[in-house]
Write a protein that holds these residues in place. Structure first.
Motif, mmCIF file in Angstrom:
data_model
loop_
_atom_site.group_PDB
_atom_site.id
_atom_site.type_symbol
_atom_site.label_atom_id
_atom_site.label_comp_id
_atom_site.label_asym_id
_atom_site.label_seq_id
_atom_site.Cartn_x
_atom_site.Cartn_y
_atom_site.Cartn_z
ATOM 1 N N LEU A 1 0.708 -1.437 -0.063
ATOM 2 C CA LEU A 1 -0.099 -0.133 0.074
ATOM 3 C C LEU A 1 0.614 1.378 -0.271
ATOM 4 C CD1 LEU A 1 -2.403 -1.461 2.166
ATOM 5 C CD2 LEU A 1 -3.265 -1.335 0.319
ATOM 6 N N ALA A 2 2.424 1.260 -0.035
ATOM 7 C CA ALA A 2 3.209 2.200 -0.500
ATOM 8 C C ALA A 2 2.475 3.456 -1.684
ATOM 9 C CB ALA A 2 4.740 1.762 -0.574
ATOM 10 N N ALA A 3 1.430 3.450 -2.734
ATOM 11 C CA ALA A 3 1.570 4.051 -3.599
ATOM 12 C C ALA A 3 -0.249 5.020 -2.727
ATOM 13 C CB ALA A 3 0.475 3.444 -4.909
ATOM 14 N N VAL A 4 -0.875 3.974 -2.027
ATOM 15 C CA VAL A 4 -1.608 4.543 -1.078
ATOM 16 C C VAL A 4 -1.040 5.556 -0.139
ATOM 17 C CG1 VAL A 4 -3.692 4.175 0.102
ATOM 18 C CG2 VAL A 4 -3.386 2.801 -1.462
ATOM 19 N N PRO B 1 -6.700 4.870 -10.631
ATOM 20 C CA PRO B 1 -6.701 3.428 -9.742
ATOM 21 C C PRO B 1 -5.456 3.239 -9.238
ATOM 22 C CG PRO B 1 -8.569 3.610 -11.650
ATOM 23 C CD PRO B 1 -7.482 4.710 -11.311
ATOM 24 N N LEU B 2 -4.944 2.608 -8.260
ATOM 25 C CA LEU B 2 -3.423 1.825 -7.721
ATOM 26 C C LEU B 2 -3.249 0.729 -7.792
ATOM 27 C CD1 LEU B 2 -3.312 4.917 -5.283
ATOM 28 C CD2 LEU B 2 -2.294 5.304 -7.302
ATOM 29 N N PRO B 3 -2.434 0.004 -8.372
ATOM 30 C CA PRO B 3 -2.879 -1.311 -8.557
ATOM 31 C C PRO B 3 -1.796 -1.603 -6.653
ATOM 32 C CG PRO B 3 -1.042 -0.385 -9.856
ATOM 33 C CD PRO B 3 -1.755 0.662 -9.202
ATOM 34 N N VAL B 4 -2.644 -2.596 -5.594
ATOM 35 C CA VAL B 4 -2.415 -2.849 -4.594
ATOM 36 C C VAL B 4 -2.207 -4.388 -5.145
ATOM 37 C CG1 VAL B 4 -2.750 -3.155 -2.243
ATOM 38 C CG2 VAL B 4 -3.427 -0.838 -3.638
ATOM 39 N N THR B 5 -0.762 -4.548 -4.682
ATOM 40 C CA THR B 5 -0.443 -5.910 -5.282
ATOM 41 C C THR B 5 -0.116 -6.793 -3.785
ATOM 42 O OG1 THR B 5 0.533 -6.243 -7.167
ATOM 43 C CG2 THR B 5 1.624 -7.799 -6.459
ATOM 44 N N GLY B 6 -0.357 -7.858 -3.441
ATOM 45 C CA GLY B 6 -0.191 -8.330 -2.202
ATOM 46 C C GLY B 6 0.194 -9.560 -2.465
ATOM 47 N N PRO B 7 0.465 -10.240 -1.319
ATOM 48 C CA PRO B 7 1.144 -12.268 -1.423
ATOM 49 C C PRO B 7 -0.606 -12.769 -2.277
ATOM 50 C CG PRO B 7 0.728 -10.874 0.987
ATOM 51 C CD PRO B 7 0.243 -10.506 0.638
#
Length: 360
Positions: free
Chosen positions: A234-237, A255-261
Protein backbone atom coordinates in the motif's frame (compact mmCIF):
# COMPACT_ATOMS: atom_id res chain seq x y z
CA UNK A 1 -2.56 23.12 52.87
CA UNK A 2 -5.43 20.89 51.81
CA UNK A 3 -7.63 21.27 48.80
CA UNK A 4 -11.12 20.00 48.20
CA UNK A 5 -12.37 18.78 44.89
CA UNK A 6 -15.12 20.84 43.40
CA UNK A 7 -17.65 19.65 40.87
CA UNK A 8 -18.22 21.59 37.66
CA UNK A 9 -20.75 24.40 37.72
CA UNK A 10 -24.23 23.28 36.62
CA UNK A 11 -23.79 25.07 33.29
CA UNK A 12 -20.49 23.25 32.68
CA UNK A 13 -22.10 19.89 33.40
CA UNK A 14 -24.86 20.65 30.92
CA UNK A 15 -22.31 21.69 28.27
CA UNK A 16 -20.13 18.59 28.74
CA UNK A 17 -23.15 16.32 28.61
CA UNK A 18 -24.40 18.10 25.50
CA UNK A 19 -21.04 17.67 23.74
CA UNK A 20 -21.05 13.92 24.48
CA UNK A 21 -24.61 13.50 23.24
CA UNK A 22 -24.00 15.50 20.05
CA UNK A 23 -20.89 13.53 19.08
CA UNK A 24 -22.68 10.27 19.80
CA UNK A 25 -25.74 11.16 17.70
CA UNK A 26 -26.71 8.47 15.20
CA UNK A 27 -27.42 10.88 12.35
CA UNK A 28 -27.66 14.58 11.49
CA UNK A 29 -31.32 14.75 12.45
CA UNK A 30 -30.55 13.47 15.96
CA UNK A 31 -27.53 15.75 16.19
CA UNK A 32 -29.59 18.83 15.27
CA UNK A 33 -32.41 18.01 17.68
CA UNK A 34 -29.96 17.28 20.50
CA UNK A 35 -28.02 20.48 19.85
CA UNK A 36 -31.11 22.71 19.69
CA UNK A 37 -32.49 21.37 22.96
CA UNK A 38 -29.10 21.69 24.65
CA UNK A 39 -28.47 25.23 23.43
CA UNK A 40 -31.89 26.28 24.68
CA UNK A 41 -31.06 24.81 28.08
CA UNK A 42 -27.82 26.80 28.24
CA UNK A 43 -29.26 29.98 26.69
CA UNK A 44 -32.97 30.30 27.56
CA UNK A 45 -34.83 31.47 24.46
CA UNK A 46 -38.16 31.51 22.66
CA UNK A 47 -36.69 28.97 20.26
CA UNK A 48 -33.46 27.52 18.90
CA UNK A 49 -33.28 26.37 15.30
CA UNK A 50 -30.96 24.30 13.15
CA UNK A 51 -31.13 25.68 9.59
CA UNK A 52 -29.98 24.50 6.17
CA UNK A 53 -30.52 27.31 3.68
CA UNK A 54 -30.06 27.31 -0.09
CA UNK A 55 -31.01 30.84 -1.17
CA UNK A 56 -30.28 30.38 -4.92
CA UNK A 57 -32.80 27.53 -4.98
CA UNK A 58 -35.22 29.28 -2.60
CA UNK A 59 -35.21 26.30 -0.22
CA UNK A 60 -34.88 26.14 3.53
CA UNK A 61 -34.94 23.30 6.04
CA UNK A 62 -35.19 23.77 9.79
CA UNK A 63 -35.47 21.78 13.01
CA UNK A 64 -36.78 23.88 15.89
CA UNK A 65 -36.87 23.45 19.66
CA UNK A 66 -39.57 23.52 20.87
CA UNK A 67 -41.10 21.82 17.84
CA UNK A 68 -43.90 24.09 16.57
CA UNK A 69 -45.60 21.29 14.65
CA UNK A 70 -46.45 20.74 10.98
CA UNK A 71 -49.14 23.44 10.87
CA UNK A 72 -46.60 26.07 11.84
CA UNK A 73 -44.25 24.98 9.05
CA UNK A 74 -47.07 25.07 6.50
CA UNK A 75 -47.86 28.62 7.56
CA UNK A 76 -44.39 30.10 7.98
CA UNK A 77 -41.94 28.17 5.80
CA UNK A 78 -43.11 29.75 2.49
CA UNK A 79 -42.50 33.37 3.55
CA UNK A 80 -39.19 32.45 5.15
CA UNK A 81 -38.01 30.74 1.95
CA UNK A 82 -39.18 33.69 -0.14
CA UNK A 83 -37.54 36.42 1.96
CA UNK A 84 -34.68 34.70 3.84
CA UNK A 85 -32.15 37.12 2.36
CA UNK A 86 -33.81 39.94 4.33
CA UNK A 87 -31.96 38.56 7.37
CA UNK A 88 -28.62 40.44 7.57
CA UNK A 89 -26.98 37.48 9.33
CA UNK A 90 -27.78 35.25 6.34
CA UNK A 91 -26.43 37.81 3.86
CA UNK A 92 -23.28 38.38 5.90
CA UNK A 93 -22.49 34.68 6.40
CA UNK A 94 -22.99 33.82 2.73
CA UNK A 95 -20.88 36.72 1.48
CA UNK A 96 -18.01 36.49 4.00
CA UNK A 97 -17.97 32.99 5.52
CA UNK A 98 -17.74 34.64 8.95
CA UNK A 99 -18.17 31.96 11.65
CA UNK A 100 -18.25 34.23 14.70
CA UNK A 101 -21.26 34.35 16.96
CA UNK A 102 -23.18 37.36 15.66
CA UNK A 103 -26.53 38.97 16.29
CA UNK A 104 -28.74 41.56 14.65
CA UNK A 105 -27.09 44.97 14.93
CA UNK A 106 -23.56 43.61 15.56
CA UNK A 107 -20.68 45.21 13.64
CA UNK A 108 -23.04 47.45 11.71
CA UNK A 109 -24.90 44.51 10.16
CA UNK A 110 -28.29 46.08 10.72
CA UNK A 111 -31.44 44.26 11.73
CA UNK A 112 -34.30 42.49 10.05
CA UNK A 113 -36.80 44.93 11.55
CA UNK A 114 -39.11 46.56 9.02
CA UNK A 115 -38.46 44.03 6.25
CA UNK A 116 -41.01 41.74 4.62
CA UNK A 117 -39.41 38.79 6.40
CA UNK A 118 -39.89 40.57 9.71
CA UNK A 119 -43.56 41.34 9.04
CA UNK A 120 -44.46 37.87 7.76
CA UNK A 121 -42.20 35.69 9.89
CA UNK A 122 -40.41 37.19 12.88
CA UNK A 123 -43.04 39.60 14.23
CA UNK A 124 -45.89 37.05 14.30
CA UNK A 125 -43.61 34.73 16.28
CA UNK A 126 -42.48 37.39 18.75
CA UNK A 127 -38.83 37.22 17.65
CA UNK A 128 -37.12 40.61 18.04
CA UNK A 129 -33.49 39.52 18.59
CA UNK A 130 -31.34 36.72 17.22
CA UNK A 131 -27.88 35.20 17.65
CA UNK A 132 -26.46 32.81 15.04
CA UNK A 133 -23.42 30.63 14.51
CA UNK A 134 -22.44 29.12 11.15
CA UNK A 135 -21.21 25.57 10.47
CA UNK A 136 -19.05 24.35 7.55
CA UNK A 137 -21.05 24.01 4.32
CA UNK A 138 -20.53 24.04 0.54
CA UNK A 139 -20.38 27.46 -1.18
CA UNK A 140 -23.79 29.08 -1.56
CA UNK A 141 -25.33 26.94 1.19
CA UNK A 142 -25.71 28.08 4.79
CA UNK A 143 -25.88 25.71 7.76
CA UNK A 144 -26.38 27.53 11.05
CA UNK A 145 -27.91 27.48 14.50
CA UNK A 146 -30.08 30.44 15.50
CA UNK A 147 -31.16 31.47 19.01
CA UNK A 148 -34.30 33.63 19.11
CA UNK A 149 -35.56 35.98 21.83
CA UNK A 150 -37.90 38.90 22.20
CA UNK A 151 -37.06 42.53 22.96
CA UNK A 152 -34.78 41.62 25.90
CA UNK A 153 -31.94 40.65 23.55
CA UNK A 154 -28.76 38.89 24.65
CA UNK A 155 -26.18 39.86 27.25
CA UNK A 156 -22.39 39.20 27.11
CA UNK A 157 -22.77 35.99 29.12
CA UNK A 158 -25.15 34.55 26.51
CA UNK A 159 -22.66 35.38 23.77
CA UNK A 160 -19.75 33.82 25.69
CA UNK A 161 -21.70 30.58 26.16
CA UNK A 162 -22.60 30.39 22.48
CA UNK A 163 -18.99 31.19 21.48
CA UNK A 164 -17.72 28.49 23.84
CA UNK A 165 -20.14 26.00 22.34
CA UNK A 166 -19.38 26.90 18.71
CA UNK A 167 -16.26 24.69 18.16
CA UNK A 168 -18.06 21.75 19.76
CA UNK A 169 -21.04 22.24 17.46
CA UNK A 170 -18.68 22.25 14.46
CA UNK A 171 -16.68 19.21 15.61
CA UNK A 172 -19.76 17.15 16.39
CA UNK A 173 -21.40 18.17 13.10
CA UNK A 174 -18.36 16.99 11.14
CA UNK A 175 -18.11 13.75 13.10
CA UNK A 176 -21.78 12.85 12.67
CA UNK A 177 -21.80 13.94 9.03
CA UNK A 178 -18.74 11.80 8.34
CA UNK A 179 -20.35 8.75 9.96
CA UNK A 180 -23.55 9.26 7.99
CA UNK A 181 -21.67 9.81 4.72
CA UNK A 182 -19.43 6.83 5.36
CA UNK A 183 -22.38 4.55 6.07
CA UNK A 184 -24.09 5.64 2.87
CA UNK A 185 -20.83 5.41 0.96
CA UNK A 186 -20.13 1.94 2.26
CA UNK A 187 -23.60 0.71 1.43
CA UNK A 188 -23.60 2.18 -2.08
CA UNK A 189 -20.07 1.19 -2.99
CA UNK A 190 -20.42 -2.24 -1.46
CA UNK A 191 -23.18 -2.97 -3.93
CA UNK A 192 -20.68 -2.27 -6.73
CA UNK A 193 -17.86 -4.39 -5.32
CA UNK A 194 -15.96 -1.64 -3.48
CA UNK A 195 -14.75 -1.91 0.11
CA UNK A 196 -14.32 1.34 2.05
CA UNK A 197 -11.46 2.12 4.45
CA UNK A 198 -11.03 5.42 6.33
CA UNK A 199 -7.47 6.32 7.32
CA UNK A 200 -5.86 9.20 9.20
CA UNK A 201 -2.95 11.38 8.05
CA UNK A 202 -0.43 8.75 9.19
CA UNK A 203 -2.09 6.02 7.12
CA UNK A 204 -3.67 4.28 10.12
CA UNK A 205 -7.08 2.72 9.56
CA UNK A 206 -9.79 4.40 11.65
CA UNK A 207 -12.85 2.63 10.20
CA UNK A 208 -13.48 -0.19 7.72
CA UNK A 209 -16.73 -0.99 5.96
CA UNK A 210 -18.14 -4.47 6.73
CA UNK A 211 -16.74 -5.99 3.54
CA UNK A 212 -13.33 -4.32 3.60
CA UNK A 213 -11.47 -6.63 5.99
CA UNK A 214 -12.43 -9.96 4.35
CA UNK A 215 -11.98 -8.45 0.87
CA UNK A 216 -8.43 -7.33 1.65
CA UNK A 217 -7.64 -10.46 3.65
CA UNK A 218 -8.29 -12.64 0.59
CA UNK A 219 -5.36 -10.79 -1.00
CA UNK A 220 -3.15 -11.09 2.06
CA UNK A 221 -3.68 -7.51 3.26
CA UNK A 222 -4.77 -6.32 6.72
CA UNK A 223 -7.05 -3.26 6.88
CA UNK A 224 -8.66 -3.88 10.28
CA UNK A 225 -9.41 -0.85 12.48
CA UNK A 226 -6.22 0.50 14.06
CA UNK A 227 -3.90 -1.10 11.50
CA UNK A 228 -1.14 1.03 9.98
CA UNK A 229 -1.19 0.55 6.22
CA UNK A 230 2.02 -1.29 5.32
CA UNK A 231 4.65 0.47 3.23
CA UNK A 232 4.96 -2.45 0.83
CA UNK A 233 1.71 -3.25 -1.01
CA UNK A 234 0.00 0.00 0.00
CA UNK A 235 2.99 2.32 -0.50
CA UNK A 236 1.21 4.03 -3.42
CA UNK A 237 -1.77 4.81 -1.17
CA UNK A 238 0.47 6.35 1.48
CA UNK A 239 2.31 8.35 -1.20
CA UNK A 240 -0.98 9.94 -2.32
CA UNK A 241 -1.79 10.90 1.26
CA UNK A 242 1.71 12.27 1.89
CA UNK A 243 1.55 14.41 -1.24
CA UNK A 244 -1.89 15.89 -0.59
CA UNK A 245 -2.07 19.62 0.15
CA UNK A 246 -5.06 20.28 2.48
CA UNK A 247 -5.28 23.83 1.12
CA UNK A 248 -6.34 22.53 -2.30
CA UNK A 249 -9.61 20.86 -3.26
CA UNK A 250 -9.53 17.10 -2.80
CA UNK A 251 -9.77 14.97 -5.93
CA UNK A 252 -9.77 11.21 -6.14
CA UNK A 253 -6.60 9.51 -7.31
CA UNK A 254 -6.26 7.40 -10.40
CA UNK A 255 -6.75 3.67 -9.74
CA UNK A 256 -3.65 2.28 -8.02
CA UNK A 257 -2.63 -1.40 -8.25
CA UNK A 258 -2.15 -2.92 -4.79
CA UNK A 259 -0.41 -6.28 -5.05
CA UNK A 260 -0.56 -8.52 -2.02
CA UNK A 261 0.68 -12.08 -1.51
CA UNK A 262 -2.47 -13.52 -3.08
CA UNK A 263 -3.15 -11.17 -5.97
CA UNK A 264 -3.80 -7.59 -6.98
CA UNK A 265 -6.47 -5.15 -5.83
CA UNK A 266 -7.33 -1.75 -7.24
CA UNK A 267 -7.26 1.22 -4.84
CA UNK A 268 -8.67 4.74 -5.26
CA UNK A 269 -7.74 7.38 -2.68
CA UNK A 270 -10.02 10.34 -1.87
CA UNK A 271 -8.10 12.69 0.48
CA UNK A 272 -9.87 15.08 2.81
CA UNK A 273 -8.83 18.46 4.15
CA UNK A 274 -10.33 17.69 7.58
CA UNK A 275 -9.71 13.92 7.54
CA UNK A 276 -10.02 11.06 7.71
CA UNK A 277 -9.18 10.07 4.15
CA UNK A 278 -11.15 7.53 2.12
CA UNK A 279 -9.51 4.53 0.45
CA UNK A 280 -11.65 2.40 -1.85
CA UNK A 281 -10.57 -1.17 -2.59
CA UNK A 282 -11.87 -3.74 -5.03
CA UNK A 283 -10.56 -6.59 -7.18
CA UNK A 284 -9.19 -5.28 -10.44
CA UNK A 285 -12.21 -5.11 -12.75
CA UNK A 286 -10.43 -6.47 -15.80
CA UNK A 287 -9.32 -9.69 -14.09
CA UNK A 288 -12.71 -11.46 -14.19
CA UNK A 289 -13.02 -10.40 -17.83
CA UNK A 290 -9.78 -12.26 -18.60
CA UNK A 291 -11.17 -15.32 -16.82
CA UNK A 292 -14.30 -15.15 -18.94
CA UNK A 293 -12.12 -14.85 -22.04
CA UNK A 294 -10.65 -18.32 -21.44
CA UNK A 295 -14.17 -19.76 -21.41
CA UNK A 296 -15.20 -19.73 -17.75
CA UNK A 297 -18.87 -19.15 -16.90
CA UNK A 298 -19.80 -16.35 -14.45
CA UNK A 299 -20.12 -18.86 -11.57
CA UNK A 300 -16.85 -20.53 -12.52
CA UNK A 301 -15.21 -17.10 -12.52
CA UNK A 302 -16.42 -16.53 -8.95
CA UNK A 303 -15.05 -19.89 -7.86
CA UNK A 304 -11.77 -19.18 -9.67
CA UNK A 305 -11.31 -15.79 -7.94
CA UNK A 306 -11.78 -17.40 -4.51
CA UNK A 307 -9.40 -20.21 -5.43
CA UNK A 308 -6.75 -17.72 -6.57
CA UNK A 309 -7.07 -15.95 -3.24
CA UNK A 310 -6.17 -19.19 -1.46
CA UNK A 311 -9.61 -20.33 -0.32
CA UNK A 312 -10.28 -24.01 0.27
CA UNK A 313 -13.22 -25.82 -1.31
CA UNK A 314 -15.23 -25.52 1.91
CA UNK A 315 -14.42 -21.83 2.23
CA UNK A 316 -15.50 -21.23 -1.37
CA UNK A 317 -18.77 -23.03 -0.70
CA UNK A 318 -19.49 -20.85 2.34
CA UNK A 319 -18.45 -17.66 0.59
CA UNK A 320 -20.65 -18.29 -2.46
CA UNK A 321 -23.49 -20.05 -0.65
CA UNK A 322 -23.29 -23.26 -2.69
CA UNK A 323 -22.76 -26.92 -1.83
CA UNK A 324 -19.19 -28.32 -1.57
CA UNK A 325 -20.07 -30.90 -4.22
CA UNK A 326 -21.04 -28.07 -6.58
CA UNK A 327 -17.73 -26.35 -5.88
CA UNK A 328 -15.86 -29.54 -6.79
CA UNK A 329 -17.69 -29.72 -10.13
CA UNK A 330 -16.86 -26.08 -10.87
CA UNK A 331 -13.22 -26.63 -9.97
CA UNK A 332 -13.02 -29.62 -12.33
CA UNK A 333 -14.36 -27.40 -15.11
CA UNK A 334 -11.92 -24.59 -14.23
CA UNK A 335 -8.96 -27.00 -14.25
CA UNK A 336 -10.04 -28.35 -17.63
CA UNK A 337 -10.40 -24.86 -19.14
CA UNK A 338 -6.99 -23.83 -17.84
CA UNK A 339 -5.35 -27.05 -19.02
CA UNK A 340 -3.94 -27.90 -15.60
CA UNK A 341 -4.24 -30.95 -13.33
CA UNK A 342 -3.19 -29.68 -9.93
CA UNK A 343 -4.40 -26.96 -7.55
CA UNK A 344 -1.00 -25.22 -7.37
CA UNK A 345 -0.81 -24.91 -11.16
CA UNK A 346 -4.38 -23.65 -11.30
CA UNK A 347 -3.71 -20.98 -8.65
CA UNK A 348 -0.58 -19.80 -10.47
CA UNK A 349 -2.42 -19.61 -13.78
CA UNK A 350 -5.42 -17.81 -12.26
CA UNK A 351 -3.29 -15.24 -10.47
CA UNK A 352 -1.44 -14.42 -13.68
CA UNK A 353 -4.78 -13.95 -15.45
CA UNK A 354 -6.23 -11.80 -12.67
CA UNK A 355 -3.10 -9.65 -12.41
CA UNK A 356 -2.59 -9.36 -16.15
CA UNK A 357 0.95 -10.78 -15.93
CA UNK A 358 2.44 -13.41 -18.26
CA UNK A 359 2.25 -17.03 -17.11
CA UNK A 360 5.52 -18.63 -16.09
Amino acid sequence: MTTTATSPAPGAEILLDLVDRMIGAADLDSYARTACAGIRELIPALSVSYNELNPPAGRAFALIDPDPGPGWFRRYQPPFEAYMMDNPLVRHALSTGDTRVLGWGDDGLGTVHGTTLDREFYQPNGIRSQLAVVLPAPPGVLVAFGVNRGEEGFDPADRRIFALLRPHLVHAYRAVQLRADSAMLGSTLGAHGWAVVLVDDDGRVTTSSPGAVPCAARYGLDVADGTLLPDGPLAAVRAVLAGYDPATPATRSAPLPVTGPAGTLEAVVVPSAVGPHVVLLRPRPDGPQRLAAVGLTPRQCQVAVELAAGATGEQIARQLGIAPATVRKHLEAVFARLGVRHRAAAVARLRSLLDGTPSR
